[in-house]
Scaffold this active site. Structure first.
Site, PDB file in Angstrom:
ATOM      1  N   LYS A   1       0.681  -1.165  -0.108  1.00 52.12           N
ATOM      2  CA  LYS A   1       0.288  -0.262   0.218  1.00 52.12           C
ATOM      3  C   LYS A   1       1.332   1.121   0.068  1.00 52.12           C
ATOM      4  CE  LYS A   1      -3.658  -2.672   2.308  1.00 52.12           C
ATOM      5  NZ  LYS A   1      -4.715  -3.961   3.024  1.00 52.12           N
TER       6      LYS A   1
ATOM      7  N   GLN B   1      -4.782  -1.647   9.586  1.00 53.09           N
ATOM      8  CA  GLN B   1      -5.106  -2.830   8.912  1.00 53.09           C
ATOM      9  C   GLN B   1      -5.357  -3.940  10.102  1.00 53.09           C
ATOM     10  OE1 GLN B   1      -3.160  -3.737   5.379  1.00 53.09           O
ATOM     11  NE2 GLN B   1      -4.130  -5.592   6.072  1.00 53.09           N
TER      12      GLN B   1
ATOM     13  N   ASP C   1     -11.491   2.501   3.702  1.00 52.65           N
ATOM     14  CA  ASP C   1     -11.726   1.138   3.110  1.00 52.65           C
ATOM     15  C   ASP C   1     -13.099   1.040   2.789  1.00 52.65           C
ATOM     16  OD1 ASP C   1      -9.959  -0.964   3.557  1.00 52.65           O
ATOM     17  OD2 ASP C   1      -9.673   0.053   5.846  1.00 52.65           O
TER      18      ASP C   1
HETATM   19  N1  GUN Z   1      -7.103  -6.956   6.130  1.00 56.39           N
HETATM   20  C1  GUN Z   1      -7.140  -7.991   4.891  1.00 56.39           C
HETATM   21  N2  GUN Z   1      -8.133  -6.951   3.842  1.00 56.39           N
HETATM   22  C2  GUN Z   1      -8.241  -5.367   5.178  1.00 56.39           C
HETATM   23  C3  GUN Z   1      -8.496  -4.522   3.989  1.00 56.39           C
HETATM   24  O1  GUN Z   1      -9.014  -4.739   2.334  1.00 56.39           O
HETATM   25  N3  GUN Z   1      -8.132  -3.108   4.417  1.00 56.39           N
HETATM   26  C4  GUN Z   1      -7.631  -3.708   5.454  1.00 56.39           C
HETATM   27  N4  GUN Z   1      -7.956  -2.486   6.488  1.00 56.39           N
HETATM   28  N5  GUN Z   1      -7.626  -5.060   6.473  1.00 56.39           N
HETATM   29  C5  GUN Z   1      -7.518  -5.565   5.506  1.00 56.39           C
END
Ligand code: GUN
Length: 273
Positions: free
Chosen positions: A44, A88, A111
Site C-alpha cells: 500500500k 490494517q 476501507d
Molecule cells: N485485512 C485484509 N483485507 C483488508 C482490507 O481491505 N483493509 C484492511 N484495513 N485490512 C484488511
C-alpha cells in the site's frame, strides 16, 4: 494489467490535484507483527509513492492498548494532511475491531468499513466502495461479461468482501446468491453461476466440477499452506479448464484491491479539501 492502468490514471490525476494545491495523504496503521499484514502494508505504501500520494505509517507494537490506538485515530481524524486512514486488520485479540472501525471519521474511511459507509453502500449512494469488492467489479467489467440478469454466486459472507460484493453485483442487476459454511449443497449452487466470486478463505474449496462451462471466476482467497505455498479459494488448474476467464492467486484481485484503495484516497482528498 488493469491495476496498472488505474494507477497510471490516478498518477496523472494526483499531479493535476497537486497543481491546484490538493495533496492526497494516506495514514496506514499496523498493530503487531503479522507477516501477511506487513506485506499488504508495504504494498500500500509503495503504491502511494508510485502515484504521488503522501503516506505515513504508524507501526505499533502488538501490546498497544485499545485506548492508545483510538487516540491515534482521533489525532489522524483531525490531521489536515491526512485524507484517508486505514487500520490494517486483523488486530490483536485484546482490541475490539468494531470500536476501531467506528472511530475512523467516515469521510476518511478509505476501507469503507464504517457503519455510515456500509449503510450508504446498501442504499447505492456512496462516497467510498470497499476496495476488494470494487476491484472485483473492475475485473468483471474487464472480462467483457455483462452482469445484468446473470446468475452471480458469492461464496463467503464476510463484512469486508462477501456482503458488500453481494450489494455491488445487485446494483448492477445481477441475480445474486450468497453461499457460506452452512450452505447445504454448495456445488449445486456454484454450478449455476455465470459469475462466481470466491471469498471464503478455504484453500482450493472450489473444484473444477463445481464450475459451469464458460463462467467468469474471481478468486479473492489468499491462503498460506503449511508448505508455504500461497493458494486461492479456487483450484486454479481445474477451474481454468472450465472458466471463460479466471483470476490467479497471487496477482489477480490483490493488485486491484490496492489500486482501489488509491482511488478512494484520491476521492477522500477531494471530500476533505
Ligand atoms: N485485512 C485484509 N483485507 C483488508 C482490507 O481491505 N483493509 C484492511 N484495513 N485490512 C484488511
Amino acid at each position: 494489467m488493469v491495476s496498472q492502468r488505474i494507477k497510471d490514471e490516478l498518477k496523472a490525476e494526483v499531479s493535476e490535484m497537486k497543481a491546484k494545491g490538493i495533496t492526497p495523504g494516506l495514514a496506514v496503521i499496523i498493530v503487531g507483527d503479522d507477516p501477511a499484514s506487513r506485506v499488504y502494508v508495504n504494498s500500500k505504501k509503495k503504491a502511494c509513492a508510485e502515484i504521488g500520494i503522501y503516506s505515513e505509517e504508524y507501526a505499533l507494537s502488538g501490546e498497544t492498548s485499545q485506548q492508545e490506538l483510538l487516540e491515534l485515530i482521533e489525532k489522524l481524524n483531525k490531521k489536515d494532511d491526512i485524507s484517508g486512514i486505514l487500520c490494517q486488520l486483523p488486530l490483536p485479540k485484546h482490541i475490539d475491531e468494531k470500536a476501531v472501525i467506528d472511530a475512523i471519521a467516515p469521510n476518511k474511511d478509505v476501507d469503507a468499513f464504517h457503519p455510515v459507509n456500509v449503510g450508504k453502500i446498501m442504499i447505492g449512494d456512496y462516497d467510498f466502495l470497499p476496495c476488494t469488492p470494487a476491484g472485483v467489479m473492475e475485473l468483471i467489467k474487464e472480462s467483457g461479461i455483462e452482469i445484468k440478469g446473470k446468475e452471480c454466486v458469492v461464496v463467503g459472507r464476510s463484512n469486508i468482501v462477501g456482503k458488500p460484493m453481494t450489494m455491488l453485483l445487485l446494483h448492477e442487476h445481477g441475480t445474486v446468491t450468497v453461499c457460506h459454511s452452512k450452505t447445504r449443497d454448495l456445488k449445486e449452487v456454484t454450478l449455476r453461476a455465470d459469475i462466481l466470486v470466491a471469498a471464503v478463505g478455504v484453500p482450493e474449496l472450489i473444484r473444477g466440477d463445481m464450475i459451469k462451462e464458460g463462467a467468469v471466476v474471481i478468486d479473492v482467497g489468499m491462503n498460506r499452506l503449511p508448505d508455504k505455498r500461497l493458494v486461492g479459494d479456487v483450484c486454479f488448474s481445474e477451474a481454468s479448464e472450465k472458466a471463460m476467464a479466471i483470476t490467479p492467486v497471487p496477482g489477480g484481485v490483490g493488485p486491484m484491491t490496492i489500486a482501489m484503495l488509491m482511488k478512494n484516497t484520491v476521492k477522500a482528498a477531494y471530500l476533505n479539501a
